[in-house]
Design a protein around this motif. Structure first.
Motif, PDB file in Angstrom:
ATOM      1  N   ASP A 160       0.847  -1.190   0.000  1.00 37.16           N
ATOM      2  CA  ASP A 160       0.000   0.000   0.000  1.00 37.16           C
ATOM      3  C   ASP A 160       0.882   1.238   0.000  1.00 37.16           C
ATOM      4  O   ASP A 160       1.922   1.270   0.653  1.00 37.16           O
ATOM      5  CB  ASP A 160      -0.899   0.021   1.236  1.00 37.16           C
ATOM      6  CG  ASP A 160      -2.037  -0.979   1.133  1.00 37.16           C
ATOM      7  OD1 ASP A 160      -2.361  -1.401   0.019  1.00 37.16           O
ATOM      8  OD2 ASP A 160      -2.603  -1.330   2.185  1.00 37.16           O
ATOM      9  N   PRO A 161       0.471   2.280  -0.723  1.00 35.11           N
ATOM     10  CA  PRO A 161       1.256   3.518  -0.733  1.00 35.11           C
ATOM     11  C   PRO A 161       1.326   4.120   0.666  1.00 35.11           C
ATOM     12  O   PRO A 161       0.359   4.048   1.424  1.00 35.11           O
ATOM     13  CB  PRO A 161       0.485   4.442  -1.672  1.00 35.11           C
ATOM     14  CG  PRO A 161      -0.549   3.615  -2.328  1.00 35.11           C
ATOM     15  CD  PRO A 161      -0.715   2.363  -1.553  1.00 35.11           C
ATOM     16  N   PRO A 162       2.465   4.719   1.040  1.00 36.50           N
ATOM     17  CA  PRO A 162       2.578   5.328   2.365  1.00 36.50           C
ATOM     18  C   PRO A 162       1.707   6.575   2.496  1.00 36.50           C
ATOM     19  O   PRO A 162       1.525   7.333   1.546  1.00 36.50           O
ATOM     20  CB  PRO A 162       4.064   5.671   2.489  1.00 36.50           C
ATOM     21  CG  PRO A 162       4.573   5.701   1.088  1.00 36.50           C
ATOM     22  CD  PRO A 162       3.706   4.801   0.271  1.00 36.50           C
ATOM     23  N   VAL A 163       1.206   6.763   3.703  1.00 38.25           N
ATOM     24  CA  VAL A 163       0.348   7.899   4.025  1.00 38.25           C
ATOM     25  C   VAL A 163       1.082   8.748   5.051  1.00 38.25           C
ATOM     26  O   VAL A 163       1.745   8.224   5.941  1.00 38.25           O
ATOM     27  CB  VAL A 163      -0.999   7.425   4.608  1.00 38.25           C
ATOM     28  CG1 VAL A 163      -1.872   8.595   5.031  1.00 38.25           C
ATOM     29  CG2 VAL A 163      -1.725   6.545   3.599  1.00 38.25           C
ATOM     30  N   GLU A 164       0.949  10.058   4.920  1.00 42.95           N
ATOM     31  CA  GLU A 164       1.556  10.971   5.890  1.00 42.95           C
ATOM     32  C   GLU A 164       0.635  12.156   6.110  1.00 42.95           C
ATOM     33  O   GLU A 164      -0.257  12.422   5.302  1.00 42.95           O
ATOM     34  CB  GLU A 164       2.925  11.442   5.407  1.00 42.95           C
ATOM     35  CG  GLU A 164       2.870  12.182   4.079  1.00 42.95           C
ATOM     36  CD  GLU A 164       4.238  12.428   3.479  1.00 42.95           C
ATOM     37  OE1 GLU A 164       4.542  13.617   3.211  1.00 42.95           O
ATOM     38  OE2 GLU A 164       4.983  11.465   3.266  1.00 42.95           O
ATOM     39  N   LEU A 165       0.874  12.867   7.205  1.00 43.76           N
ATOM     40  CA  LEU A 165       0.104  14.073   7.462  1.00 43.76           C
ATOM     41  C   LEU A 165       0.503  15.172   6.480  1.00 43.76           C
ATOM     42  O   LEU A 165       1.689  15.309   6.143  1.00 43.76           O
ATOM     43  CB  LEU A 165       0.337  14.578   8.886  1.00 43.76           C
ATOM     44  CG  LEU A 165      -0.375  13.807   9.989  1.00 43.76           C
ATOM     45  CD1 LEU A 165       0.095  14.290  11.356  1.00 43.76           C
ATOM     46  CD2 LEU A 165      -1.887  13.934   9.865  1.00 43.76           C
ATOM     47  N   ALA A 166      -0.471  15.928   6.029  1.00 41.61           N
ATOM     48  CA  ALA A 166      -0.202  17.073   5.156  1.00 41.61           C
ATOM     49  C   ALA A 166       0.487  18.164   5.962  1.00 41.61           C
ATOM     50  O   ALA A 166       0.326  18.256   7.180  1.00 41.61           O
ATOM     51  CB  ALA A 166      -1.503  17.597   4.566  1.00 41.61           C
ATOM     52  N   VAL A 167       1.222  18.997   5.256  1.00 41.09           N
ATOM     53  CA  VAL A 167       1.871  20.172   5.849  1.00 41.09           C
ATOM     54  C   VAL A 167       1.262  21.413   5.201  1.00 41.09           C
ATOM     55  O   VAL A 167       0.625  21.325   4.144  1.00 41.09           O
ATOM     56  CB  VAL A 167       3.403  20.130   5.648  1.00 41.09           C
ATOM     57  CG1 VAL A 167       4.004  18.916   6.375  1.00 41.09           C
ATOM     58  CG2 VAL A 167       3.761  20.102   4.170  1.00 41.09           C
ATOM     59  N   PRO A 168       1.428  22.580   5.828  1.00 42.03           N
ATOM     60  CA  PRO A 168       0.818  23.790   5.265  1.00 42.03           C
ATOM     61  C   PRO A 168       1.127  24.028   3.781  1.00 42.03           C
ATOM     62  O   PRO A 168       0.249  24.499   3.047  1.00 42.03           O
ATOM     63  CB  PRO A 168       1.379  24.902   6.158  1.00 42.03           C
ATOM     64  CG  PRO A 168       1.544  24.232   7.488  1.00 42.03           C
ATOM     65  CD  PRO A 168       2.039  22.845   7.150  1.00 42.03           C
ATOM     66  N   ALA A 169       2.307  23.662   3.332  1.00 39.51           N
ATOM     67  CA  ALA A 169       2.649  23.868   1.921  1.00 39.51           C
ATOM     68  C   ALA A 169       1.799  23.018   0.976  1.00 39.51           C
ATOM     69  O   ALA A 169       1.768  23.271  -0.229  1.00 39.51           O
ATOM     70  CB  ALA A 169       4.136  23.571   1.702  1.00 39.51           C
ATOM     71  N   ASP A 170       1.081  22.016   1.508  1.00 39.46           N
ATOM     72  CA  ASP A 170       0.231  21.145   0.690  1.00 39.46           C
ATOM     73  C   ASP A 170      -1.162  21.725   0.442  1.00 39.46           C
ATOM     74  O   ASP A 170      -1.914  21.203  -0.384  1.00 39.46           O
ATOM     75  CB  ASP A 170       0.057  19.784   1.370  1.00 39.46           C
ATOM     76  CG  ASP A 170       1.345  19.008   1.512  1.00 39.46           C
ATOM     77  OD1 ASP A 170       2.236  19.162   0.641  1.00 39.46           O
ATOM     78  OD2 ASP A 170       1.462  18.238   2.485  1.00 39.46           O
ATOM     79  N   VAL A 173      -1.177  11.019   0.218  1.00 43.35           N
ATOM     80  CA  VAL A 173      -0.326  10.017  -0.423  1.00 43.35           C
ATOM     81  C   VAL A 173       0.416  10.761  -1.516  1.00 43.35           C
ATOM     82  O   VAL A 173      -0.186  11.527  -2.278  1.00 43.35           O
ATOM     83  CB  VAL A 173      -1.156   8.858  -1.018  1.00 43.35           C
ATOM     84  CG1 VAL A 173      -0.296   7.956  -1.885  1.00 43.35           C
ATOM     85  CG2 VAL A 173      -1.835   8.066   0.087  1.00 43.35           C
ATOM     86  N   ARG A 174       1.719  10.549  -1.573  1.00 41.03           N
ATOM     87  CA  ARG A 174       2.547  11.223  -2.582  1.00 41.03           C
ATOM     88  C   ARG A 174       3.188  10.201  -3.509  1.00 41.03           C
ATOM     89  O   ARG A 174       3.449   9.078  -3.125  1.00 41.03           O
ATOM     90  CB  ARG A 174       3.669  12.003  -1.903  1.00 41.03           C
ATOM     91  CG  ARG A 174       3.218  13.094  -0.982  1.00 41.03           C
ATOM     92  CD  ARG A 174       4.434  13.788  -0.326  1.00 41.03           C
ATOM     93  NE  ARG A 174       4.026  14.541   0.839  1.00 41.03           N
ATOM     94  CZ  ARG A 174       3.542  15.774   0.801  1.00 41.03           C
ATOM     95  NH1 ARG A 174       3.415  16.399  -0.344  1.00 41.03           N
ATOM     96  NH2 ARG A 174       3.174  16.387   1.906  1.00 41.03           N
ATOM     97  N   GLU A 175       3.452  10.669  -4.703  1.00 42.37           N
ATOM     98  CA  GLU A 175       4.282   9.915  -5.638  1.00 42.37           C
ATOM     99  C   GLU A 175       5.267  10.915  -6.229  1.00 42.37           C
ATOM    100  O   GLU A 175       4.845  11.931  -6.803  1.00 42.37           O
ATOM    101  CB  GLU A 175       3.439   9.274  -6.733  1.00 42.37           C
ATOM    102  CG  GLU A 175       4.270   8.396  -7.652  1.00 42.37           C
ATOM    103  CD  GLU A 175       3.418   7.639  -8.646  1.00 42.37           C
ATOM    104  OE1 GLU A 175       3.419   8.029  -9.834  1.00 42.37           O
ATOM    105  OE2 GLU A 175       2.746   6.680  -8.210  1.00 42.37           O
ATOM    106  N   ASP A 176       6.537  10.646  -6.070  1.00 49.96           N
ATOM    107  CA  ASP A 176       7.577  11.569  -6.530  1.00 49.96           C
ATOM    108  C   ASP A 176       7.326  12.986  -6.008  1.00 49.96           C
ATOM    109  O   ASP A 176       7.375  13.957  -6.770  1.00 49.96           O
ATOM    110  CB  ASP A 176       7.674  11.573  -8.058  1.00 49.96           C
ATOM    111  CG  ASP A 176       8.025  10.201  -8.610  1.00 49.96           C
ATOM    112  OD1 ASP A 176       8.825   9.494  -7.967  1.00 49.96           O
ATOM    113  OD2 ASP A 176       7.494   9.841  -9.675  1.00 49.96           O
TER     114      ASP A 176
END
Length: 157
Positions: A4-14, A53-56
């Motif tokens: 499964d693709p990794p999940v992370e918390l968003a940051v303000p720049a997102d 979820v990010r890719e590159d």
């Protein structure tokens, strides 16, 4: 089998990218409510998780979940169309569910457009059940469908 693709918390720049995805993938044809400022407030809110979820380094999916006293409310979940059917939505939902369990909430609720069959199928496959209808929920007159998933057994009254 792929991981499964990794999940992370968003940051303000997102915030800008998430707002644009909401506009283009969720709020299409409706008033744009989840603009950058609102997303940024959600990222900064202690009772809300904005997960990505990010890719590159590019955001390909996100979810926004608000935590209330007894339940969590999944406000938004979106995956870039080019990245669908690769597990990103499932990963986001599992991550958000795990966070809700840690927060001690009983259930997760969400609302989907009644005419959004792919969303209804996806959430049903993830253990959500349709529990109600909100008439004329969306500005184009489409009804909303309330779905919920219990994370722990219901308490006897």
């Amino acid at each position: 089998m792929t991981a499964d693709p990794p999940v992370e918390l968003a940051v303000p720049a997102d915030a800008a990218a998430i707002a644009a995805m909401s506009r283009d993938l969720i709020e299409t044809g409706l008033p744009w409510n989840w603009r950058e400022g609102r997303v940024l407030r959600a990222i900064r809110q202690p009772d809300t998780n904005v997960a990505v979820v990010r890719e590159d380094a590019r955001i390909v999916g996100f979810g926004i979940m608000e935590y209330r006293d007894e339940h969590a409310y999944l406000s938004l979940l979106a995956i870039d169309p080019a990245h669908r059917r690769r597990g990103a939505a499932r990963s986001l939902l599992r991550w958000l569910e795990a966070s809700a369990r840690v927060a001690g909430v009983e259930r997760i609720r969400l609302e989907a457009r009644r005419d959004n069959a792919p969303a209804r199928v996806f959430y049903n496959e993830q253990g959500f059940h349709e529990v109600g209808i909100t008439r004329d929920r969306y500005s184009d007159g489409i009804d909303g469908l309330v779905l919920e998933k219990w994370l722990r057994p219901r308490q006897s009254e």
